[in-house]
Design a protein around this motif. Structure first.
Motif, PDB file in Angstrom:
ATOM      1  N   THR A  52      30.028 103.960  88.039  1.00 12.84           N
ATOM      2  CA  THR A  52      28.793 104.444  87.418  1.00 12.84           C
ATOM      3  C   THR A  52      28.949 105.901  87.019  1.00 12.84           C
ATOM      4  OG1 THR A  52      27.432 102.889  88.665  1.00 12.84           O
ATOM      5  CG2 THR A  52      26.319 104.814  87.773  1.00 12.84           C
ATOM      6  N   SER A  53      29.540 106.696  87.889  1.00 10.53           N
ATOM      7  CA  SER A  53      29.765 108.108  87.593  1.00 10.53           C
ATOM      8  C   SER A  53      30.679 108.275  86.380  1.00 10.53           C
ATOM      9  CB  SER A  53      30.361 108.810  88.806  1.00 10.53           C
ATOM     10  OG  SER A  53      30.573 110.159  88.534  1.00 10.53           O
ATOM     11  N   ILE A  54      31.730 107.491  86.329  1.00 12.66           N
ATOM     12  CA  ILE A  54      32.660 107.536  85.193  1.00 12.66           C
ATOM     13  C   ILE A  54      31.948 107.099  83.911  1.00 12.66           C
ATOM     14  CG2 ILE A  54      34.737 106.472  84.207  1.00 12.66           C
ATOM     15  CD1 ILE A  54      35.815 106.367  87.141  1.00 12.66           C
ATOM     16  N   GLY A  55      31.143 106.047  84.012  1.00 11.84           N
ATOM     17  CA  GLY A  55      30.402 105.554  82.852  1.00 11.84           C
ATOM     18  C   GLY A  55      29.399 106.579  82.337  1.00 11.84           C
ATOM     19  N   LEU A  56      28.695 107.231  83.247  1.00  8.27           N
ATOM     20  CA  LEU A  56      27.733 108.256  82.837  1.00  8.27           C
ATOM     21  C   LEU A  56      28.453 109.427  82.175  1.00  8.27           C
ATOM     22  CD1 LEU A  56      25.344 108.186  85.918  1.00  8.27           C
ATOM     23  CD2 LEU A  56      24.749 107.560  83.569  1.00  8.27           C
ATOM     24  N   SER A  57      29.615 109.788  82.696  1.00  7.94           N
ATOM     25  CA  SER A  57      30.398 110.865  82.078  1.00  7.94           C
ATOM     26  C   SER A  57      30.833 110.484  80.663  1.00  7.94           C
ATOM     27  CB  SER A  57      31.626 111.185  82.927  1.00  7.94           C
ATOM     28  OG  SER A  57      31.241 111.703  84.169  1.00  7.94           O
ATOM     29  N   ALA A  58      31.227 109.238  80.492  1.00  9.18           N
ATOM     30  CA  ALA A  58      31.637 108.770  79.170  1.00  9.18           C
ATOM     31  C   ALA A  58      30.459 108.798  78.199  1.00  9.18           C
ATOM     32  CB  ALA A  58      32.206 107.357  79.261  1.00  9.18           C
ATOM     33  N   LEU A  59      29.280 108.389  78.668  1.00  5.52           N
ATOM     34  CA  LEU A  59      28.094 108.418  77.814  1.00  5.52           C
ATOM     35  C   LEU A  59      27.704 109.849  77.462  1.00  5.52           C
ATOM     36  CD1 LEU A  59      25.913 105.634  79.482  1.00  5.52           C
ATOM     37  CD2 LEU A  59      27.156 105.495  77.321  1.00  5.52           C
ATOM     38  N   LEU A  60      27.888 110.769  78.393  1.00  4.70           N
ATOM     39  CA  LEU A  60      27.566 112.175  78.131  1.00  4.70           C
ATOM     40  C   LEU A  60      28.476 112.766  77.051  1.00  4.70           C
ATOM     41  CD1 LEU A  60      26.868 113.487  81.712  1.00  4.70           C
ATOM     42  CD2 LEU A  60      25.350 113.743  79.749  1.00  4.70           C
ATOM     43  N   LYS A  61      29.688 112.275  76.930  1.00  6.40           N
ATOM     44  CA  LYS A  61      30.628 112.779  75.927  1.00  6.40           C
ATOM     45  C   LYS A  61      30.370 112.202  74.536  1.00  6.40           C
ATOM     46  CE  LYS A  61      34.282 113.514  79.280  1.00  6.40           C
ATOM     47  NZ  LYS A  61      35.582 113.051  79.775  1.00  6.40           N
ATOM     48  N   GLU A  62      29.568 111.155  74.458  1.00  9.35           N
ATOM     49  CA  GLU A  62      29.315 110.492  73.179  1.00  9.35           C
ATOM     50  C   GLU A  62      28.275 111.288  72.372  1.00  9.35           C
ATOM     51  OE1 GLU A  62      29.241 108.360  69.974  1.00  9.35           O
ATOM     52  OE2 GLU A  62      30.761 108.176  71.532  1.00  9.35           O
ATOM     53  N   PRO A  63      28.655 111.827  71.209  1.00 12.50           N
ATOM     54  CA  PRO A  63      27.738 112.648  70.414  1.00 12.50           C
ATOM     55  C   PRO A  63      26.459 111.925  69.975  1.00 12.50           C
ATOM     56  CG  PRO A  63      29.984 112.815  69.563  1.00 12.50           C
ATOM     57  CD  PRO A  63      29.987 111.751  70.614  1.00 12.50           C
ATOM     58  N   SER A  64      26.536 110.631  69.743  1.00 10.77           N
ATOM     59  CA  SER A  64      25.348 109.906  69.290  1.00 10.77           C
ATOM     60  C   SER A  64      24.286 109.779  70.388  1.00 10.77           C
ATOM     61  CB  SER A  64      25.729 108.515  68.774  1.00 10.77           C
ATOM     62  OG  SER A  64      26.241 107.721  69.824  1.00 10.77           O
ATOM     63  N   LEU A  65      24.660 110.080  71.639  1.00 10.50           N
ATOM     64  CA  LEU A  65      23.716 110.005  72.748  1.00 10.50           C
ATOM     65  C   LEU A  65      23.320 111.398  73.256  1.00 10.50           C
ATOM     66  CD1 LEU A  65      25.302 107.047  74.750  1.00 10.50           C
ATOM     67  CD2 LEU A  65      23.255 106.989  73.329  1.00 10.50           C
ATOM     68  N   ALA A  66      23.455 112.406  72.415  1.00  8.04           N
ATOM     69  CA  ALA A  66      23.155 113.783  72.820  1.00  8.04           C
ATOM     70  C   ALA A  66      21.728 113.934  73.331  1.00  8.04           C
ATOM     71  CB  ALA A  66      23.405 114.737  71.658  1.00  8.04           C
ATOM     72  N   LYS A  67      20.786 113.209  72.733  1.00  4.54           N
ATOM     73  CA  LYS A  67      19.392 113.328  73.176  1.00  4.54           C
ATOM     74  C   LYS A  67      19.188 112.748  74.583  1.00  4.54           C
ATOM     75  CE  LYS A  67      18.002 109.034  70.928  1.00  4.54           C
ATOM     76  NZ  LYS A  67      17.177 108.424  69.896  1.00  4.54           N
ATOM     77  N   TRP A  68      20.144 111.976  75.060  1.00  5.66           N
ATOM     78  CA  TRP A  68      20.078 111.382  76.391  1.00  5.66           C
ATOM     79  C   TRP A  68      20.675 112.267  77.478  1.00  5.66           C
ATOM     80  CZ3 TRP A  68      17.762 107.110  78.282  1.00  5.66           C
ATOM     81  CH2 TRP A  68      17.201 106.242  77.353  1.00  5.66           C
ATOM     82  N   ALA A  69      21.268 113.401  77.109  1.00  4.32           N
ATOM     83  CA  ALA A  69      21.972 114.254  78.070  1.00  4.32           C
ATOM     84  C   ALA A  69      21.148 114.597  79.311  1.00  4.32           C
ATOM     85  CB  ALA A  69      22.482 115.514  77.386  1.00  4.32           C
ATOM     86  N   PRO A  70      19.882 115.040  79.180  1.00  8.50           N
ATOM     87  CA  PRO A  70      19.119 115.372  80.400  1.00  8.50           C
ATOM     88  C   PRO A  70      18.956 114.178  81.350  1.00  8.50           C
ATOM     89  CG  PRO A  70      18.006 116.238  78.463  1.00  8.50           C
ATOM     90  CD  PRO A  70      19.131 115.367  77.971  1.00  8.50           C
ATOM     91  N   VAL A  71      18.683 113.018  80.797  1.00 11.02           N
ATOM     92  CA  VAL A  71      18.479 111.821  81.618  1.00 11.02           C
ATOM     93  C   VAL A  71      19.806 111.391  82.248  1.00 11.02           C
ATOM     94  CG1 VAL A  71      17.706 109.410  81.616  1.00 11.02           C
ATOM     95  CG2 VAL A  71      16.552 111.087  80.178  1.00 11.02           C
ATOM     96  N   LEU A  72      20.884 111.463  81.487  1.00 13.37           N
ATOM     97  CA  LEU A  72      22.190 111.083  82.010  1.00 13.37           C
ATOM     98  C   LEU A  72      22.626 112.029  83.138  1.00 13.37           C
ATOM     99  CD1 LEU A  72      23.944 110.240  78.621  1.00 13.37           C
ATOM    100  CD2 LEU A  72      23.236 108.608  80.375  1.00 13.37           C
ATOM    101  N   HIS A  73      22.364 113.324  82.975  1.00 10.87           N
ATOM    102  CA  HIS A  73      22.689 114.281  84.040  1.00 10.87           C
ATOM    103  C   HIS A  73      21.874 113.998  85.304  1.00 10.87           C
ATOM    104  CE1 HIS A  73      25.521 116.997  82.166  1.00 10.87           C
ATOM    105  NE2 HIS A  73      24.765 117.076  81.084  1.00 10.87           N
ATOM    106  N   GLU A  74      20.601 113.710  85.133  1.00 13.26           N
ATOM    107  CA  GLU A  74      19.753 113.384  86.296  1.00 13.26           C
ATOM    108  C   GLU A  74      20.255 112.124  86.986  1.00 13.26           C
ATOM    109  OE1 GLU A  74      15.424 113.578  86.131  1.00 13.26           O
ATOM    110  OE2 GLU A  74      15.641 114.666  84.229  1.00 13.26           O
TER     111      GLU A  74
END
Length: 79
Positions: A52-74
């Motif tokens: 899950t941690s690896i997956g969240l890190s991968a999603l955080l690196k994806e530019p199309s999901l930039a608006k999700w960064a705060p939620v992904l970090h939480e």
């Protein structure tokens, strides 16, 4: 919103569950999605805490999901 067919080879992470999750996030509003629900989605996919941690890190690196960064970090902090 419109839907169109795209060959799987053109989709990001088309052959793994993380790809389905990333495409689902594109259609959701990050302001109305709780980080706990995101962690639960990873558990439903059968991911361990480390996966899950690896997956969240991968999603955080994806530019199309930039608006999700705060939620992904939480969500990453909840693990």
């Amino acid at each position: 919103m419109s839907t169109r067919h795209v060959p799987p080879s053109k989709l990001l992470w088309h052959d793994i569950p993380l790809g389905r999750l990333s495409r689902a996030l594109q259609a959701l509003n990050p302001k109305t999605t709780k980080p706990e629900k995101l962690v639960r989605a990873f558990k439903l996919l059968g991911h361990s805490e480390s996966e899950t941690s690896i997956g969240l890190s991968a999603l955080l690196k994806e530019p199309s999901l930039a608006k999700w960064a705060p939620v992904l970090h939480e969500a990453k902090d909840l693990i």
